[in-house]
Structures are given as C-alpha cells and as structure tokens.
Write a protein that holds these residues in place. Structure first.
Motif, PDB file in Angstrom:
ATOM      1  N   UNK A 139     -12.002   3.637   7.016  1.00 18.12           N
ATOM      2  CA  UNK A 139     -11.974   5.086   7.185  1.00 18.12           C
ATOM      3  C   UNK A 139     -13.272   5.551   7.822  1.00 18.12           C
ATOM      4  N   UNK A 159      -9.077   3.718  10.884  1.00 18.07           N
ATOM      5  CA  UNK A 159      -7.842   4.045  10.165  1.00 18.07           C
ATOM      6  C   UNK A 159      -8.037   5.435   9.568  1.00 18.07           C
ATOM      7  N   UNK A 202       0.855  -1.185   0.000  1.00 18.59           N
ATOM      8  CA  UNK A 202       0.000   0.000   0.000  1.00 18.59           C
ATOM      9  C   UNK A 202       0.890   1.234   0.000  1.00 18.59           C
ATOM     10  N   UNK A 219     -19.766  13.069   3.719  1.00 20.27           N
ATOM     11  CA  UNK A 219     -18.939  12.493   4.779  1.00 20.27           C
ATOM     12  C   UNK A 219     -19.813  12.149   5.992  1.00 20.27           C
ATOM     13  N   UNK A 278      -1.837  12.849  -5.963  1.00 20.01           N
ATOM     14  CA  UNK A 278      -3.166  13.154  -6.483  1.00 20.01           C
ATOM     15  C   UNK A 278      -3.366  14.668  -6.584  1.00 20.01           C
ATOM     16  N   UNK A 311     -10.745  -0.664   2.819  1.00 19.54           N
ATOM     17  CA  UNK A 311     -10.075   0.635   3.012  1.00 19.54           C
ATOM     18  C   UNK A 311     -11.097   1.723   3.335  1.00 19.54           C
ATOM     19  N   UNK A 353       0.827   9.197  -1.827  1.00 27.93           N
ATOM     20  CA  UNK A 353      -0.307   9.103  -2.751  1.00 27.93           C
ATOM     21  C   UNK A 353      -1.139  10.390  -2.748  1.00 27.93           C
ATOM     22  N   UNK A 354      -1.354  10.981  -1.569  1.00 25.26           N
ATOM     23  CA  UNK A 354      -2.177  12.185  -1.473  1.00 25.26           C
ATOM     24  C   UNK A 354      -1.599  13.356  -2.265  1.00 25.26           C
ATOM     25  N   UNK A 365     -12.638  16.521  -3.947  1.00 20.08           N
ATOM     26  CA  UNK A 365     -11.248  16.926  -4.124  1.00 20.08           C
ATOM     27  C   UNK A 365     -11.147  18.224  -4.929  1.00 20.08           C
ATOM     28  N   UNK A 377      -5.945   6.861   7.208  1.00 16.48           N
ATOM     29  CA  UNK A 377      -5.156   7.048   5.988  1.00 16.48           C
ATOM     30  C   UNK A 377      -5.906   7.767   4.868  1.00 16.48           C
ATOM     31  N   UNK A 378      -7.188   7.398   4.661  1.00 16.85           N
ATOM     32  CA  UNK A 378      -7.904   7.984   3.531  1.00 16.85           C
ATOM     33  C   UNK A 378      -8.237   9.453   3.798  1.00 16.85           C
ATOM     34  N   UNK A 379      -8.577   9.767   5.056  1.00 15.78           N
ATOM     35  CA  UNK A 379      -8.785  11.175   5.400  1.00 15.78           C
ATOM     36  C   UNK A 379      -7.506  11.971   5.127  1.00 15.78           C
ATOM     37  N   UNK A 380      -6.382  11.403   5.546  1.00 12.14           N
ATOM     38  CA  UNK A 380      -5.109  12.094   5.359  1.00 12.14           C
ATOM     39  C   UNK A 380      -4.737  12.176   3.878  1.00 12.14           C
ATOM     40  N   UNK A 381      -5.071  11.110   3.138  1.00 11.72           N
ATOM     41  CA  UNK A 381      -4.858  11.087   1.693  1.00 11.72           C
ATOM     42  C   UNK A 381      -5.609  12.242   1.031  1.00 11.72           C
ATOM     43  N   UNK A 382      -6.895  12.373   1.359  1.00 15.82           N
ATOM     44  CA  UNK A 382      -7.710  13.431   0.761  1.00 15.82           C
ATOM     45  C   UNK A 382      -7.236  14.805   1.207  1.00 15.82           C
ATOM     46  N   UNK A 388      -0.183   7.308   2.453  1.00 16.81           N
ATOM     47  CA  UNK A 388      -0.976   8.488   2.102  1.00 16.81           C
ATOM     48  C   UNK A 388      -0.117   9.703   1.816  1.00 16.81           C
ATOM     49  N   UNK A 389       1.027   9.827   2.500  1.00 17.12           N
ATOM     50  CA  UNK A 389       1.818  11.057   2.333  1.00 17.12           C
ATOM     51  C   UNK A 389       2.565  11.079   1.004  1.00 17.12           C
TER      52      UNK A 389
END
Lengths: 160, 158
Positions: free
Chosen positions: B41, B46, A8, A142, A18, B37, A14-15, A124, B48-53, A11-12
């Motif tokens: 979230x 987890x 995987x 959300x 994006x 995943x 992949x984010x 986004x 990760x997805x919040x941080x990803x966005x 995120x730091x």
C-alpha cells in the motif's frame, strides 16, 4: 479446519464490515474502536495499576483470538503460517530485520502515545467522527509512512 | 459495587471481547497483519488498503452523523456523543513518528496482535516494541498514560 474464507477477503467487504463495527461499538458503548488504548490499559492491568478500563483488556485479548479464528480455523489453505515479512526479508537478512521491526514498533508505539491514537483510533474512528485533529494525525502519518517507504526503497536499491 | 453495576461491567467486558474478536477477524480476513500488505500500500503497488480504510469511513461517518443528530442514550456508555478537537502540535509530531514506525515495522497496534495469532513470530518482536514505545512516552511525561484511542473519552465508572 473449515477453510471457508478466501485467501484474502476483498476490501469492499472487509472495509464496510469494519465501518459497521466502528458504528456498533459507538452505539453500544459510546466508545471508539481504537487499538493503542487497549495497549495502554493492558499495560495498566499487567502492572496492577488502579483505574484500569478492564473491557479494553478483554478487547486486547479479543483481537488476538479473532486473528486466530480466521488464520487457523476459517482459512487454513494458502499458507497462512508465514513469517509475515517476506518482502522485507527478501531485502535484508533476518539479523537486521529483527532490530528493524523492533525499532519500527517502538517508534509507532511512542508516536501513537504522543498523538493520542493510532491507525484505528485517529485514522478510522477519529476521521469518522469528523475530528480535525484526527484528520491531521492521519494525513501526517500517511505522508511520513509513504516517504519512509520510498526512502527505504532507495536504500535497498543503493545497497543491491 | 452494586449488583447492577457489576452486571453492566460484565456486559461491557463481553462486548469488548466480542468487538476485539470481530476487529481482529476483519483485519486477518483482509490480510492487514502482513508486512507485505502494508508495504504494497505504502509503495503504491496496491490500493486495497486505502480502499479498505476509505470504505470503512464512508460507511461509518454518515451513520455516526445521523446518530449524532438523532441523539440517544447508549446501553453501556451513557449519552451518545462524538468528540472532535482542534489539531495541536503533539498530533503532528506523534503522527509523524508513528508513520515512520508504521512504514518500517509494516504493522500497527491492532494488526501486530493478529500477526502473532497467524503464526508470524516476528509479531513477538513488534508487540514488545509497541509496549516499549508507550513506556518511553510515560517516562517522558512522568505519568501513566490513560488514553490512546484517538478522539477518546475515558469511560466513566459504571
């Protein structure tokens, strides 16, 4: 085949990647990196309608190819070919999971059409453009998604 | 269509394909195409997805702001311009329905495509569902949908 990606990507990485893609598409074509618009244009293409924005159809196919490259070529370890619904299938039989996924997907398609965008378009790209409407959509989905998740959890607990 | 316009169209299609590939690759890389995943979230197991966005927005929002101030003509889409609009009832209604579907299906339009390419065959259940949802909305408003990318503008014909 090559297996160069980790199980995987964190995120730091992949984010921000994006984020740069979002900026890139605006810089080149002045367009948001949305996804439901691509479904809309692909529908139009399949139905041979006039005025289809053709590059969105290419983009639709591209998302599939990008996923294929990563999951089948760049990352082949770690059991990538999964049902993808392990958590849901642990709680519900497949005969229930299939209609659930279909109904959920229908709701999200309908909701995206009513709101005029989905996680990528409003969530986004819209918030990145500082649009109040997109912030409202994002906050709303959300909230209802979190409530729904907890409600489903309660149902599972009650049944189990 | 003139030769120049055709060339521009072809370039735009290639850019569309490329950005689709990169977008799909990022989603697959971060495993956003998996129900687990998204579910982890939304149930706060987890972050990760919040941080990803959040990090995607933290990178893109300031850059877009700077580019907006600078002002320039994009090679394929005319004058660079961001769009903003006021929230209306349909945003809230649509967002609420979308969120419920997102939590149940554990996927959204872009990751659903990656789900299929990852070999997760339930993606083949999700994608027709999304098309059906869009179709139901078309039936309701009795006209073909034209947009759907959030703050959106239809690209003028080149």
């Amino acid at each position: 085949m090559f297996d160069v990606l980790p199980d995987r990507v964190p995120w730091f990485l992949a984010g921000p990647a994006l984020g740069l893609l979002i900026v890139g598409l605006f810089v080149l074509a002045n367009q948001p990196l949305g996804a439901s618009g691509a479904y809309v244009q692909t529908t139009g293409f399949l139905r041979k309608r006039d005025g289809v924005v053709m590059w969105r159809v290419f983009y639709f196919v591209g998302m599939f190819i990008g996923g294929l490259l990563v999951t089948q070529v760049l990352r082949t370890s770690g059991g990538d070919i999964r049902s993808g619904y392990d958590a849901l299938r642990a709680d519900f039989p497949l005969a229930l999971v299939i209609p659930m996924v279909f109904a959920g997907a229908t709701l999200l398609g309908y909701g995206a059409a009513v709101a005029g965008g989905c996680t990528s378009g409003h969530g986004m790209c819209g918030t990145a453009q500082r649009s109040p409407a997109s912030v409202a959509v994002t906050a709303t989905f959300m909230t209802t998604a979190i409530i729904t998740t907890f409600a489903l959890g309660l149902v599972v607990k009650a049944v189990a | 269509m003139s030769r120049l316009a055709r060339q521009k169209n072809n370039t735009l299609n290639a850019v569309g394909l490329l950005f689709g590939i990169l977008f799909g690759a990022v989603l697959a890389g971060a495993r956003l195409h998996e129900y687990d995943t998204i579910h982890n979230m939304l149930s706060f197991e987890e972050y990760d997805v919040f941080l990803f966005m959040a990090s995607a927005i933290a990178v893109s929002a300031p850059l877009l702001w700077l580019l907006e101030r600078k002002g320039f003509t994009t090679p394929l889409g005319g004058q660079f311009s961001l769009s903003r609009s006021k929230p209306e009832a349909h945003h809230i209604k649509g967002g609420a329905i979308f969120g419920i579907g997102w939590a149940i299906a554990g996927t959204c339009p872009a990751p659903a495509l990656v789900m299929v390419s990852s070999g997760a065959m339930l993606g083949l259940v999700a994608i027709p569902g999304i098309f059906l949802g869009l179709h139901l909305r078309e039936r309701q408003v009795m006209s073909a949908l034209t947009a759907g990318d959030g703050e959106h503008r239809i690209l003028e014909k080149v």
